[in-house]
Design a protein around this motif. Structure first.
Motif, PDB file in Angstrom:
ATOM      1  N   LYS A 193       0.821  -1.199   0.000  1.00 12.13           N
ATOM      2  CA  LYS A 193       0.000   0.000   0.000  1.00 12.13           C
ATOM      3  C   LYS A 193       0.861   1.257   0.000  1.00 12.13           C
ATOM      4  N   TYR A 194       1.937   1.224   0.746  1.00 15.64           N
ATOM      5  CA  TYR A 194       2.847   2.370   0.780  1.00 15.64           C
ATOM      6  C   TYR A 194       3.520   2.580  -0.574  1.00 15.64           C
ATOM      7  N   ALA A 195       3.958   1.459  -1.202  1.00  8.71           N
ATOM      8  CA  ALA A 195       4.593   1.568  -2.526  1.00  8.71           C
ATOM      9  C   ALA A 195       3.608   2.065  -3.564  1.00  8.71           C
ATOM     10  N   ALA A 196       2.340   1.609  -3.478  1.00  7.46           N
ATOM     11  CA  ALA A 196       1.334   2.057  -4.441  1.00  7.46           C
ATOM     12  C   ALA A 196       1.059   3.547  -4.298  1.00  7.46           C
ATOM     13  N   ARG A 197       1.037   4.032  -3.065  1.00 10.12           N
ATOM     14  CA  ARG A 197       0.783   5.460  -2.851  1.00 10.12           C
ATOM     15  C   ARG A 197       1.923   6.313  -3.393  1.00 10.12           C
ATOM     16  N   ILE A 198       3.133   5.770  -3.391  1.00 13.22           N
ATOM     17  CA  ILE A 198       4.264   6.512  -3.959  1.00 13.22           C
ATOM     18  C   ILE A 198       4.249   6.434  -5.487  1.00 13.22           C
ATOM     19  N   ALA A 199       3.958   5.239  -6.017  1.00 12.87           N
ATOM     20  CA  ALA A 199       4.005   5.046  -7.469  1.00 12.87           C
ATOM     21  C   ALA A 199       2.893   5.797  -8.183  1.00 12.87           C
ATOM     22  N   ALA A 200       1.742   5.961  -7.539  1.00  7.19           N
ATOM     23  CA  ALA A 200       0.595   6.594  -8.198  1.00  7.19           C
ATOM     24  C   ALA A 200       0.913   7.982  -8.723  1.00  7.19           C
ATOM     25  N   PRO A 201       1.524   8.860  -7.919  1.00 12.22           N
ATOM     26  CA  PRO A 201       1.868  10.170  -8.483  1.00 12.22           C
ATOM     27  C   PRO A 201       3.214  10.206  -9.206  1.00 12.22           C
ATOM     28  N   VAL A 202       4.133   9.317  -8.844  1.00  6.64           N
ATOM     29  CA  VAL A 202       5.479   9.385  -9.413  1.00  6.64           C
ATOM     30  C   VAL A 202       5.504   8.957 -10.868  1.00  6.64           C
ATOM     31  N   PHE A 203       4.802   7.892 -11.212  1.00  5.42           N
ATOM     32  CA  PHE A 203       4.848   7.385 -12.577  1.00  5.42           C
ATOM     33  C   PHE A 203       4.337   8.400 -13.600  1.00  5.42           C
ATOM     34  N   PRO A 204       3.130   8.957 -13.442  1.00  3.65           N
ATOM     35  CA  PRO A 204       2.684   9.946 -14.438  1.00  3.65           C
ATOM     36  C   PRO A 204       3.552  11.194 -14.461  1.00  3.65           C
ATOM     37  N   LEU A 205       4.051  11.608 -13.288  1.00  6.29           N
ATOM     38  CA  LEU A 205       4.925  12.780 -13.258  1.00  6.29           C
ATOM     39  C   LEU A 205       6.221  12.501 -14.001  1.00  6.29           C
ATOM     40  N   THR A 206       6.777  11.294 -13.839  1.00  3.36           N
ATOM     41  CA  THR A 206       8.011  10.934 -14.530  1.00  3.36           C
ATOM     42  C   THR A 206       7.810  10.907 -16.037  1.00  3.36           C
ATOM     43  N   LEU A 207       6.712  10.300 -16.474  1.00  6.30           N
ATOM     44  CA  LEU A 207       6.432  10.255 -17.907  1.00  6.30           C
ATOM     45  C   LEU A 207       6.248  11.661 -18.483  1.00  6.30           C
ATOM     46  N   PHE A 208       5.580  12.521 -17.731  1.00  6.92           N
ATOM     47  CA  PHE A 208       5.352  13.886 -18.207  1.00  6.92           C
ATOM     48  C   PHE A 208       6.662  14.654 -18.323  1.00  6.92           C
ATOM     49  N   LEU A 209       7.519  14.519 -17.327  1.00  2.87           N
ATOM     50  CA  LEU A 209       8.807  15.213 -17.363  1.00  2.87           C
ATOM     51  C   LEU A 209       9.697  14.680 -18.482  1.00  2.87           C
ATOM     52  N   LEU A 210       9.667  13.360 -18.706  1.00  2.00           N
ATOM     53  CA  LEU A 210      10.448  12.788 -19.806  1.00  2.00           C
ATOM     54  C   LEU A 210       9.952  13.289 -21.154  1.00  2.00           C
ATOM     55  N   ALA A 211       8.637  13.407 -21.294  1.00  2.00           N
ATOM     56  CA  ALA A 211       8.082  13.924 -22.553  1.00  2.00           C
ATOM     57  C   ALA A 211       8.538  15.357 -22.803  1.00  2.00           C
ATOM     58  N   ILE A 212       8.582  16.166 -21.739  1.00  2.00           N
ATOM     59  CA  ILE A 212       9.050  17.549 -21.888  1.00  2.00           C
ATOM     60  C   ILE A 212      10.537  17.582 -22.261  1.00  2.00           C
ATOM     61  N   LEU A 213      11.322  16.741 -21.638  1.00  2.00           N
ATOM     62  CA  LEU A 213      12.752  16.711 -21.936  1.00  2.00           C
ATOM     63  C   LEU A 213      13.007  16.284 -23.379  1.00  2.00           C
ATOM     64  N   PHE A 214      12.297  15.260 -23.838  1.00  2.00           N
ATOM     65  CA  PHE A 214      12.486  14.814 -25.221  1.00  2.00           C
ATOM     66  C   PHE A 214      11.993  15.854 -26.227  1.00  2.00           C
ATOM     67  N   ALA A 215      11.030  16.674 -25.821  1.00  2.00           N
ATOM     68  CA  ALA A 215      10.547  17.728 -26.712  1.00  2.00           C
ATOM     69  C   ALA A 215      11.519  18.894 -26.796  1.00  2.00           C
ATOM     70  N   ILE A 216      12.359  19.050 -25.793  1.00  2.00           N
ATOM     71  CA  ILE A 216      13.294  20.186 -25.758  1.00  2.00           C
ATOM     72  C   ILE A 216      14.713  19.775 -26.138  1.00  2.00           C
ATOM     73  N   LEU A 217      15.140  18.616 -25.699  1.00  2.00           N
ATOM     74  CA  LEU A 217      16.514  18.174 -25.905  1.00  2.00           C
ATOM     75  C   LEU A 217      16.592  17.144 -27.024  1.00  2.00           C
ATOM     76  N   PRO A 218      17.670  17.143 -27.802  1.00  2.00           N
ATOM     77  CA  PRO A 218      18.771  18.120 -27.774  1.00  2.00           C
ATOM     78  C   PRO A 218      18.356  19.449 -28.399  1.00  2.00           C
ATOM     79  N   TRP A 219      18.731  20.529 -27.739  1.00  2.00           N
ATOM     80  CA  TRP A 219      18.299  21.857 -28.168  1.00  2.00           C
ATOM     81  C   TRP A 219      18.843  22.231 -29.538  1.00  2.00           C
ATOM     82  N   ARG A 220      19.970  21.659 -29.895  1.00  2.00           N
ATOM     83  CA  ARG A 220      20.550  21.960 -31.214  1.00  2.00           C
ATOM     84  C   ARG A 220      19.610  21.539 -32.344  1.00  2.00           C
ATOM     85  N   LYS A 221      18.842  20.488 -32.118  1.00  2.00           N
ATOM     86  CA  LYS A 221      17.880  20.039 -33.129  1.00  2.00           C
ATOM     87  C   LYS A 221      16.486  20.598 -32.894  1.00  2.00           C
TER      88      LYS A 221
END
Length: 424
Positions: A31-59
């Motif tokens: 239950k403790y792990a589920a409560r941590i994973a619930a917000p962390v997983f979507p937040l991680t995916l969202f941040l990764l999507a933003i990073l891939f949209a910006i980096l590498p900045w040269r392209k």
């Protein structure tokens, strides 16, 4: 005890207590792990999507720089590339709305705060703060709907100012003005969609967009040279343009048919799927049927992107034809005026991109010269359309004043709709 086997009380009780303690410990840990994973997983995916949209900045940097020229209208000259990007952005309204909802739901604490709190654990309960966000549903989502239309509208005003011609730039601006009018009233007052007036405006705005696609963006039809020239001649005043880049004729009617049907679907995507009720303060589905909301709404967004893709095929083709016609005409003039002994004119390189032009197949002939505008603007010869379109006799202050009126009407529509819904 009648021959029944009974475990010693002390031994059995110890085993049960150990098993229960182990099971409770495992459940508590999961239950403790589920409560941590619930917000962390979507937040991680969202941040990764933003990073891939910006980096590498040269392209990625040039993409953002080009897009900023569209967003910065009317402070920059409008090239074909900038206008094309603006048209594409008008088809991304629904993805922009989804992105805005994600920005509010995940990183800004609306969803995360509910997930971390003990009183909210389910996904439905976590969305309660998002559903009650006045800023999201009254400011951000309407901005996602109107901003692409506003940017493209301002680009046309800038083209009108630079060319000092009302047509076709103000005609194109009118297309986005009508689309914004239909979308904003459907957004702020969803009950108005039952009104015959709104439905008439919806149908009229869509038909005008289809007409503009055929005659202006694609130059798909041109005047039939045999129309009315002799008995038994063609009874249709327009025919498929003679100069084409695609070898199969059936490509054009198929793209036209798909574009005609999906234009109506694309207008629906301008209206967000949910809105904030003025009386209850809760989220209400824009469409009464939840199944329509879930499936058709998502398919409509995908269909609009597909429509814009096939629209771009003919838009780019017509731009290539216009550019080649202009180049052939300029080369012919240079060849006639050249003093070279071999009779070949010198070709100068273009400095940067040329300003975007809008012209139908009836306005640009095979020789690259401009002709009369298409129906219905050339229906009567006594109607001096060119004199009404010309703004060269006006000074900059007069031109800017007229264009400010257009911009005021566009922005005033949103204010009127918002005041009608009493959200201001």
């Amino acid at each position: 005890e009648g021959g029944r086997y009974i475990d010693p009380p002390s031994s059995r009780g110890d085993d049960d207590n150990d098993n229960n303690h182990t099971i409770n410990h495992q459940r508590s840990w999961m239950k403790y792990a589920a409560r941590i994973a619930a917000p962390v997983f979507p937040l991680t995916l969202f941040l990764l999507a933003i990073l891939f949209a910006i980096l590498p900045w040269r392209k990625r940097g040039p993409t953002f720089a080009i897009t900023s020229l569209t967003i910065g209208a009317p402070f920059y000259d409008v090239t074909f590339r900038d206008g094309f990007v603006g048209d594409v952005l008008t088809s991304t309204v629904r993805p922009l709305q989804d992105l805005a909802s994600t920005v509010f739901f995940v990183p800004l604490g609306l969803g995360l705060g509910a997930w971390w709190g003990r009183e909210f654990y389910t996904l439905d309960a976590a969305s309660v703060p998002l559903e009650r966000s006045w800023m999201l549903h009254t400011v951000v989502l309407p901005a996602c709907t109107l901003s692409p239309l506003w940017w493209r509208f301002l680009q046309n005003l800038r083209q009108c100012y630079d060319a000092k011609q009302r047509w076709p730039y103000l005609g194109n601006a009118l297309k986005y003005l009508l689309a914004a009018e239909v979308a904003v009233f459907g957004l702020f007052d969803p009950s108005v969609k039952q009104s015959p007036l709104w439905r008439t405006c919806f149908f009229g705005a869509t038909i005008y967009q289809v007409w503009w696609d055929v005659f202006m963006d694609w130059g798909l039809l041109e005047r039939n040279p045999t129309f009315g020239s002799y008995p038994g001649a063609s009874r249709w005043p327009y025919c498929l343009r003679s100069r084409r880049l695609y070898r199969r004729k059936w490509v054009y009617p198929i793209i036209f048919g798909i574009n005609l049907c999906l234009r109506f679907v694309g207008m629906v995507t301008l209206i967000p799927p949910v809105y904030l009720s003025r009386s209850t303060g809760l989220i209400v589905n824009t469409y009464n049927n939840p199944d329509f909301q879930l499936f058709v709404g998502s398919l409509a967004a995908s269909a609009e992107i597909f429509r814009r893709t096939i629209w771009a095929l003919l838009r780019l083709e017509w731009e290539v034809i216009k550019t080649s016609n202009k180049g052939d005409s300029e080369n012919e003039v240079k060849g006639m005026t050249s003093n070279d002994s071999d009779g070949v004119g010198n070709l100068s390189e273009e400095d940067g991109m040329q300003p975007m032009s809008i012209a139908s197949s009836g306005m640009v002939g095979r020789d690259g010269r401009r002709r009369s505008p298409p129906w219905p603007f050339a229906a009567e010869k006594s109607f001096s359309f060119a004199s009404l379109s010309d703004m060269s006799h006006l000074d900059d202050i007069q031109i800017l004043s007229e264009l400010c009126v257009w911009a005021t009407v566009f922005s005033g529509i949103a204010l009127v709709a918002a005041a009608h819904r009493e959200v201001l």
